[in-house]
Design a protein around this motif. Sequence first.
Motif, PDB file in Angstrom:
ATOM      1  N   THR A  41     -11.766  -7.653  26.638  1.00  0.00           N
ATOM      2  CA  THR A  41     -11.514  -6.917  25.395  1.00  0.00           C
ATOM      3  C   THR A  41     -10.143  -6.248  25.413  1.00  0.00           C
ATOM      4  O   THR A  41      -9.481  -6.184  24.381  1.00  0.00           O
ATOM      5  CB  THR A  41     -12.596  -5.851  25.134  1.00  0.00           C
ATOM      6  N   GLY A  42      -9.744  -5.760  26.565  1.00  0.00           N
ATOM      7  CA  GLY A  42      -8.419  -5.158  26.660  1.00  0.00           C
ATOM      8  C   GLY A  42      -7.311  -6.160  26.413  1.00  0.00           C
ATOM      9  O   GLY A  42      -6.313  -5.860  25.753  1.00  0.00           O
ATOM     10  N   TYR A  43      -7.482  -7.371  26.923  1.00  0.00           N
ATOM     11  CA  TYR A  43      -6.469  -8.412  26.726  1.00  0.00           C
ATOM     12  C   TYR A  43      -6.425  -8.871  25.267  1.00  0.00           C
ATOM     13  O   TYR A  43      -5.356  -9.063  24.702  1.00  0.00           O
ATOM     14  CB  TYR A  43      -6.731  -9.585  27.657  1.00  0.00           C
ATOM     15  N   ASP A  87       0.894  -5.618  22.448  1.00  0.00           N
ATOM     16  CA  ASP A  87       1.993  -6.569  22.552  1.00  0.00           C
ATOM     17  C   ASP A  87       1.414  -7.946  22.840  1.00  0.00           C
ATOM     18  O   ASP A  87       1.066  -8.266  23.973  1.00  0.00           O
ATOM     19  CB  ASP A  87       2.960  -6.144  23.665  1.00  0.00           C
ATOM     20  N   LYS A  88       1.300  -8.775  21.820  1.00  0.00           N
ATOM     21  CA  LYS A  88       0.660 -10.088  21.956  1.00  0.00           C
ATOM     22  C   LYS A  88       1.521 -11.100  22.709  1.00  0.00           C
ATOM     23  O   LYS A  88       1.069 -12.174  23.033  1.00  0.00           O
ATOM     24  CB  LYS A  88       0.318 -10.656  20.571  1.00  0.00           C
ATOM     25  N   LYS A  89       2.772 -10.738  23.009  1.00  0.00           N
ATOM     26  CA  LYS A  89       3.661 -11.681  23.689  1.00  0.00           C
ATOM     27  C   LYS A  89       3.538 -11.629  25.211  1.00  0.00           C
ATOM     28  O   LYS A  89       3.968 -12.531  25.888  1.00  0.00           O
ATOM     29  CB  LYS A  89       5.112 -11.403  23.291  1.00  0.00           C
ATOM     30  N   THR A  90       2.940 -10.570  25.747  1.00  0.00           N
ATOM     31  CA  THR A  90       2.845 -10.449  27.199  1.00  0.00           C
ATOM     32  C   THR A  90       1.774 -11.372  27.758  1.00  0.00           C
ATOM     33  O   THR A  90       0.744 -11.605  27.138  1.00  0.00           O
ATOM     34  CB  THR A  90       2.511  -9.001  27.619  1.00  0.00           C
ATOM     35  N   SER A  91       2.056 -11.890  28.940  1.00  0.00           N
ATOM     36  CA  SER A  91       1.089 -12.765  29.600  1.00  0.00           C
ATOM     37  C   SER A  91      -0.021 -11.927  30.228  1.00  0.00           C
ATOM     38  O   SER A  91       0.090 -10.717  30.366  1.00  0.00           O
ATOM     39  CB  SER A  91       1.788 -13.580  30.684  1.00  0.00           C
ATOM     40  N   PHE A  92      -1.089 -12.611  30.654  1.00  0.00           N
ATOM     41  CA  PHE A  92      -2.218 -11.900  31.251  1.00  0.00           C
ATOM     42  C   PHE A  92      -1.816 -11.225  32.551  1.00  0.00           C
ATOM     43  O   PHE A  92      -2.220 -10.100  32.821  1.00  0.00           O
ATOM     44  CB  PHE A  92      -3.389 -12.856  31.502  1.00  0.00           C
ATOM     45  N   SER A  93      -1.003 -11.880  33.359  1.00  0.00           N
ATOM     46  CA  SER A  93      -0.610 -11.285  34.642  1.00  0.00           C
ATOM     47  C   SER A  93       0.226 -10.026  34.441  1.00  0.00           C
ATOM     48  O   SER A  93       0.041  -9.036  35.144  1.00  0.00           O
ATOM     49  CB  SER A  93       0.144 -12.299  35.497  1.00  0.00           C
ATOM     50  N   LYS A  94       1.133 -10.047  33.479  1.00  0.00           N
ATOM     51  CA  LYS A  94       1.939  -8.850  33.201  1.00  0.00           C
ATOM     52  C   LYS A  94       1.084  -7.762  32.555  1.00  0.00           C
ATOM     53  O   LYS A  94       1.200  -6.591  32.895  1.00  0.00           O
ATOM     54  CB  LYS A  94       3.117  -9.213  32.301  1.00  0.00           C
ATOM     55  N   TRP A  95       0.204  -8.161  31.643  1.00  0.00           N
ATOM     56  CA  TRP A  95      -0.660  -7.194  30.976  1.00  0.00           C
ATOM     57  C   TRP A  95      -1.615  -6.541  31.959  1.00  0.00           C
ATOM     58  O   TRP A  95      -1.846  -5.333  31.923  1.00  0.00           O
ATOM     59  CB  TRP A  95      -1.458  -7.881  29.872  1.00  0.00           C
ATOM     60  N   SER A  96      -2.201  -7.314  32.876  1.00  0.00           N
ATOM     61  CA  SER A  96      -3.209  -6.787  33.796  1.00  0.00           C
ATOM     62  C   SER A  96      -2.632  -5.858  34.851  1.00  0.00           C
ATOM     63  O   SER A  96      -3.366  -5.103  35.470  1.00  0.00           O
ATOM     64  CB  SER A  96      -3.970  -7.929  34.467  1.00  0.00           C
ATOM     65  N   SER A  97      -1.329  -5.890  35.043  1.00  0.00           N
ATOM     66  CA  SER A  97      -0.726  -5.008  36.050  1.00  0.00           C
ATOM     67  C   SER A  97      -0.140  -3.742  35.435  1.00  0.00           C
ATOM     68  O   SER A  97       0.520  -2.972  36.119  1.00  0.00           O
ATOM     69  CB  SER A  97       0.366  -5.766  36.820  1.00  0.00           C
ATOM     70  N   SER A  98      -0.393  -3.500  34.168  1.00  0.00           N
ATOM     71  CA  SER A  98       0.103  -2.285  33.518  1.00  0.00           C
ATOM     72  C   SER A  98      -1.073  -1.462  33.006  1.00  0.00           C
ATOM     73  O   SER A  98      -2.198  -1.934  32.945  1.00  0.00           O
ATOM     74  CB  SER A  98       1.040  -2.638  32.360  1.00  0.00           C
ATOM     75  N   THR A  99      -0.817  -0.222  32.659  1.00  0.00           N
ATOM     76  CA  THR A  99      -1.857   0.638  32.093  1.00  0.00           C
ATOM     77  C   THR A  99      -1.896   0.419  30.590  1.00  0.00           C
ATOM     78  O   THR A  99      -1.020   0.868  29.862  1.00  0.00           O
ATOM     79  CB  THR A  99      -1.580   2.116  32.410  1.00  0.00           C
ATOM     80  N   GLN A 129       3.052   1.154  20.793  1.00  0.00           N
ATOM     81  CA  GLN A 129       3.651   0.157  19.921  1.00  0.00           C
ATOM     82  C   GLN A 129       4.818   0.740  19.130  1.00  0.00           C
ATOM     83  O   GLN A 129       5.787   0.056  18.869  1.00  0.00           O
ATOM     84  CB  GLN A 129       2.572  -0.373  18.969  1.00  0.00           C
ATOM     85  N   ASP A 130       4.732   1.986  18.784  1.00  0.00           N
ATOM     86  CA  ASP A 130       5.788   2.625  18.008  1.00  0.00           C
ATOM     87  C   ASP A 130       5.892   4.097  18.413  1.00  0.00           C
ATOM     88  O   ASP A 130       5.173   4.565  19.290  1.00  0.00           O
ATOM     89  CB  ASP A 130       5.529   2.471  16.507  1.00  0.00           C
ATOM     90  N   GLU A 131       6.800   4.806  17.756  1.00  0.00           N
ATOM     91  CA  GLU A 131       7.029   6.211  18.099  1.00  0.00           C
ATOM     92  C   GLU A 131       5.815   7.079  17.780  1.00  0.00           C
ATOM     93  O   GLU A 131       5.525   8.037  18.493  1.00  0.00           O
ATOM     94  CB  GLU A 131       8.252   6.732  17.350  1.00  0.00           C
ATOM     95  N   ARG A 132       5.111   6.747  16.741  1.00  0.00           N
ATOM     96  CA  ARG A 132       3.922   7.531  16.373  1.00  0.00           C
ATOM     97  C   ARG A 132       2.862   7.427  17.470  1.00  0.00           C
ATOM     98  O   ARG A 132       2.251   8.431  17.842  1.00  0.00           O
ATOM     99  CB  ARG A 132       3.356   7.034  15.050  1.00  0.00           C
ATOM    100  N   GLU A 133       2.638   6.225  17.994  1.00  0.00           N
ATOM    101  CA  GLU A 133       1.673   6.062  19.079  1.00  0.00           C
ATOM    102  C   GLU A 133       2.132   6.773  20.344  1.00  0.00           C
ATOM    103  O   GLU A 133       1.300   7.248  21.110  1.00  0.00           O
ATOM    104  CB  GLU A 133       1.410   4.584  19.361  1.00  0.00           C
ATOM    105  N   GLU A 134       3.426   6.843  20.586  1.00  0.00           N
ATOM    106  CA  GLU A 134       3.938   7.593  21.741  1.00  0.00           C
ATOM    107  C   GLU A 134       3.567   9.062  21.620  1.00  0.00           C
ATOM    108  O   GLU A 134       3.135   9.680  22.590  1.00  0.00           O
ATOM    109  CB  GLU A 134       5.457   7.462  21.845  1.00  0.00           C
ATOM    110  N   VAL A 135       3.749   9.630  20.431  1.00  0.00           N
ATOM    111  CA  VAL A 135       3.413  11.034  20.206  1.00  0.00           C
ATOM    112  C   VAL A 135       1.909  11.249  20.344  1.00  0.00           C
ATOM    113  O   VAL A 135       1.456  12.207  20.988  1.00  0.00           O
ATOM    114  CB  VAL A 135       3.923  11.501  18.820  1.00  0.00           C
ATOM    115  N   ILE A 136       1.123  10.352  19.768  1.00  0.00           N
ATOM    116  CA  ILE A 136      -0.341  10.458  19.850  1.00  0.00           C
ATOM    117  C   ILE A 136      -0.791  10.373  21.304  1.00  0.00           C
ATOM    118  O   ILE A 136      -1.620  11.168  21.765  1.00  0.00           O
ATOM    119  CB  ILE A 136      -1.014   9.356  18.999  1.00  0.00           C
TER     120      ILE A 136
END
Length: 158
Positions: free
Chosen positions: A64-66, A71-83, A89-96
């Motif tokens: 479900t996380g994947y 960011d739909k462009k990242t691969s599974f290996s890159k996605w799975s090694s990040s939090t 996605q944008d500045e508003r989400e950074e603030v939230i």
Amino acid sequence: MKRVIIQSCLNICMYFLAAFFISSIHDQLQLFQNDPVSGTGFNLTLDLSIILPILLVAIGLSITGYWMRTDKKTSFSKWSSSTTEFSDQDEREEVITGKATRTSYVTFLITLPVLMISFLFYAPLMATFPNFPFYAIALVLTAGTLSYMTAWVYYYQK
């Protein structure tokens, strides 16, 4: 918003499943150490009914996380090694995310001293509930995760 809620709920499930798993290992090791017939070796038996839910929730959390990644462009290996819960996605989400993280941090600052106070009654608690420490840690993690999720949803809808 749906991503944060689903990941938070699955993380909470993982906390308690992990506490249950570790407490079952603790019970087996404690019983084995007190058994003079078995000697001083190491013996551990894991029940499939304990491991299977952990694996299913971990697989569900990954899938479900994947699928819900921002960011739909990242691969599974890159996605799975990040939090993934802190991906913005944008500045508003950074603030939230920043506000929700601060809320979660304050929750940890409140629940950890409460947990320390509960350890004053460690002996009576251990007599009735020998796996108390594992579930206490799961409760603290749950409180932090719930406060993060609640704050994230609140600030997202604001």
